[in-house]
Write an enzyme that holds these catalytic residues in place. Structure first.
Site, PDB file in Angstrom:
ATOM      1  N   SER A  42      -7.970 -58.416  11.368  1.00 23.31           N
ATOM      2  CA  SER A  42      -8.906 -58.970  12.341  1.00 23.31           C
ATOM      3  C   SER A  42      -8.335 -59.055  13.757  1.00 23.31           C
ATOM      4  O   SER A  42      -9.089 -59.258  14.694  1.00 23.31           O
ATOM      5  CB  SER A  42      -9.350 -60.365  11.906  1.00 23.31           C
ATOM      6  OG  SER A  42      -8.229 -61.179  11.654  1.00 23.31           O
ATOM      7  N   LEU A  43      -7.032 -58.903  13.911  1.00 22.76           N
ATOM      8  CA  LEU A  43      -6.492 -58.924  15.277  1.00 22.76           C
ATOM      9  C   LEU A  43      -6.911 -57.678  16.038  1.00 22.76           C
ATOM     10  O   LEU A  43      -6.856 -57.646  17.265  1.00 22.76           O
ATOM     11  CB  LEU A  43      -4.968 -59.053  15.246  1.00 22.76           C
ATOM     12  CG  LEU A  43      -4.465 -60.383  14.688  1.00 22.76           C
ATOM     13  CD1 LEU A  43      -2.965 -60.357  14.479  1.00 22.76           C
ATOM     14  CD2 LEU A  43      -4.848 -61.534  15.611  1.00 22.76           C
TER      15      LEU A  43
END
Ligand SMILES: *[C@@H]1O[C@H](CO)[C@@H](O)[C@H](O)[C@H]1NC(C)=O
Ligand SMILES: *[C@@H]1O[C@H](CO)[C@@H](O)[C@H](O)[C@H]1NC(C)=O
Ligand SMILES: *[C@@H]1O[C@H](CO)[C@@H](O)[C@H](O)[C@H]1NC(C)=O
Ligand SMILES: *[C@@H]1O[C@H](CO)[C@@H](O)[C@H](O)[C@H]1NC(C)=O
Ligand SMILES: *[C@@H]1O[C@H](CO)[C@@H](O)[C@H](O)[C@H]1NC(C)=O
Ligand SMILES: *[C@@H]1O[C@H](CO)[C@@H](O)[C@H](O)[C@H]1NC(C)=O
Ligand SMILES: *[C@@H]1O[C@H](CO)[C@@H](O)[C@H](O)[C@H]1NC(C)=O
Length: 391
Positions: A42-43
């Site tokens: 998700s980064l």
């Protein structure tokens, strides 16, 4: 906001002329690489999870207030208030933002992207190095694992090469080899492992950190080898940061009295520290084994420690490093949704939600990846990695 974020660290850690050039020139600059291929969690996910039917809101950022500082001021699937690290690194390379998510493209567009412009983002929030990470018990049933992301890339490259005549196939290989592969993965494996042992119900389960971490690194090495076999040679890798310092883990630390000197979950930060060293060793070994393979490893732990230590030293103005901007309670326990009030000044918070940094912080990380002088990025920075890649 990203560029304001940029302005402060570069004064301290990056060389000024190097850094200003791409930011000032923006999208009008010819990119430093033909394309960028992004893998991980998700980064760096820019919307793949929006397209997964079974993945639930725990692993989707397609709702307000995500994206409040993105140019459209609306959610895109990025787990941030604005741009994320994939966008910001892409911008430093001369692109407008991250390449688009794989799952937003038609089959024809996927091949087109591979051939001519920009690249593709394969990343999926919630995923990890282990194929089981981000499974049904966390995300409700569906994320794209790192193994699948790598498979999606290699299959696409093979399809493309099959469609081309022999001479053009060589051209295809050259394009992939001059492109940048950017990987951010591993945090979710650490979260899930750490959460399992923090749960009192598992107090008696046997624990072997070394074996667990070796397993993660073995998977990591296999992915890098597969990407290399498909033609990739330039790898920018960012290590998992201090996962024990995320608000979610700070809460676990307080409840379980396992605090380190930063007020974070000691056991989880210890895993991050060990994993960083092992990833470094793995990449060093691979670069000796695989001809032409080059890498740049970003020490996200060192960068986070640096920001924590200099949070209020001008020109930095991080007023909050423990509490997220979005989510109520000391640790954002309620989660980030349109039902909670946002903090007053988003660029003065380290964390956007319980798990993810603000755009201001990811901008600092990207700048370091790009032009760090050897403090937090080894053995070379991304700018050096892509020298000689200019299309
Ligand atoms: C990198 O820059 C920092 C800040 O200017 C400096 O303290 C450090 O010594 C430099 N490191 C190297 C390896 O040149
Ligand atoms: C997503 O699914 C998991 C597993 O079923 C569940 O624990 C979690 O609460 C769900 N999240 C949301 C926001 O529905
Ligand atoms: C990506 O790989 C997975 C697993 O092999 C597959 O199910 C999926 O269809 C692939 N997606 C694309 C867009 O190729
Ligand atoms: C853990 O083991 C102890 C001693 O054998 C036992 O008393 C306790 O109930 C066990 N706890 C759990 C959560 O299984
Ligand atoms: C992790 O903890 C072990 C055992 O306490 C210690 O020996 C090691 O130095 C720690 N490693 C890191 C990277 O913090
Ligand atoms: C890298 O190679 C060295 C020397 O052969 C070995 O000791 C080390 O375990 C390897 N690292 C990894 C992560 O496989
Ligand atoms: C918000 O924070 C940033 C950086 O921390 C600071 O430069 C700016 O002046 C602040 N804005 C307001 C309105 O307080």
């Amino acid at each position: 906001m990203a560029s304001r974020g940029g302005a402060f660290v570069l004064l301290v850690l990056c060389s000024l002329p190097v850094l200003l050039a791409p930011q000032a020139a923006g999208a009008t600059m010819k990119p430093l690489v033909p394309a960028m291929f992004v893998f991980g969690d998700s980064l760096v996910d820019v919307g793949n999870n929006n397209h997964l039917r079974k993945c639930n809101d725990s692993c989707k950022a397609n709702h307000r207030p995500y994206g409040v500082d993105y140019p459209s001021h609306s959610p895109t699937g990025r787990f941030s208030n604005g741009y994320n690290m994939a966008d910001q690194l892409a911008q430093l390379l001369g692109f407008a933002e991250s390449p688009p998510p794989l799952l937003s493209l038609t089959n024809a567009a996927r091949l087109g992207r591979l051939k001519s412009t920009c690249g593709i983002n394969f990343a999926s929030g919630g995923s990890g190095l282990l194929p089981t990470t981000g499974g049904a018990s966390v995300c409700g049933g569906e994320v794209v694992s790192m193994a699948e992301q790598v498979g999606n890339f290699t299959r696409l490259v093979r399809t493309w090469e099959r469609q081309k005549r022999r001479r053009q196939a060589a051209e295809a290989a050259r394009l992939v080899s001059r492109s940048l592969v950017f990987i951010s993965v591993g945090s979710n494996d650490l979260f899930e492992y750490s959460d399992f042992f923090a749960d009192p119900r598992n107090r008696n389960a046997s624990r072997n950190d070394a074996a667990f971490l070796q397993g993660l690194v073995a998977f990591y090495a296999a992915y890098v080898k597969d990407l290399y076999a498909a033609g990739a040679t330039k790898f920018s890798v960012v290590s998992p940061s201090l996962v024990g310092c995320c608000p979610s883990q700070r809460k676990v630390a307080r409840d379980s009295h396992d605090l380190d000197e930063l007020g974070c979950l000691r056991a989880a930060n210890n895993l991050s520290g060990q994993l960083y060293l092992m990833i470094g060793s793995m990449l060093r070994n691979l670069s000796q084994e695989l001809p032409g393979m080059k890498y740049s490893l970003g020490d996200a732990i060192g960068m986070a420690r640096w920001i924590f230590a200099h949070a209020r030293r001008p020109p930095n103005k991080f007023s909050s490093i423990g509490r997220p901007c979005c989510g109520s309670g000391d640790f954002g326990e309620t989660g980030c949704s349109s039902n909670v009030e946002l903090c007053q000044n988003r660029s003065s918070f380290f964390f956007w939600d319980r798990f993810h940094p603000t755009e201001a912080v990811s901008a600092l990380t990207s700048i370091q990846l790009f032009c760090d002088n050897g403090t937090f990025v080894h053995p070379i920075n991304v700018q050096q990695l892509v020298a000689s890649s200019r299309p």
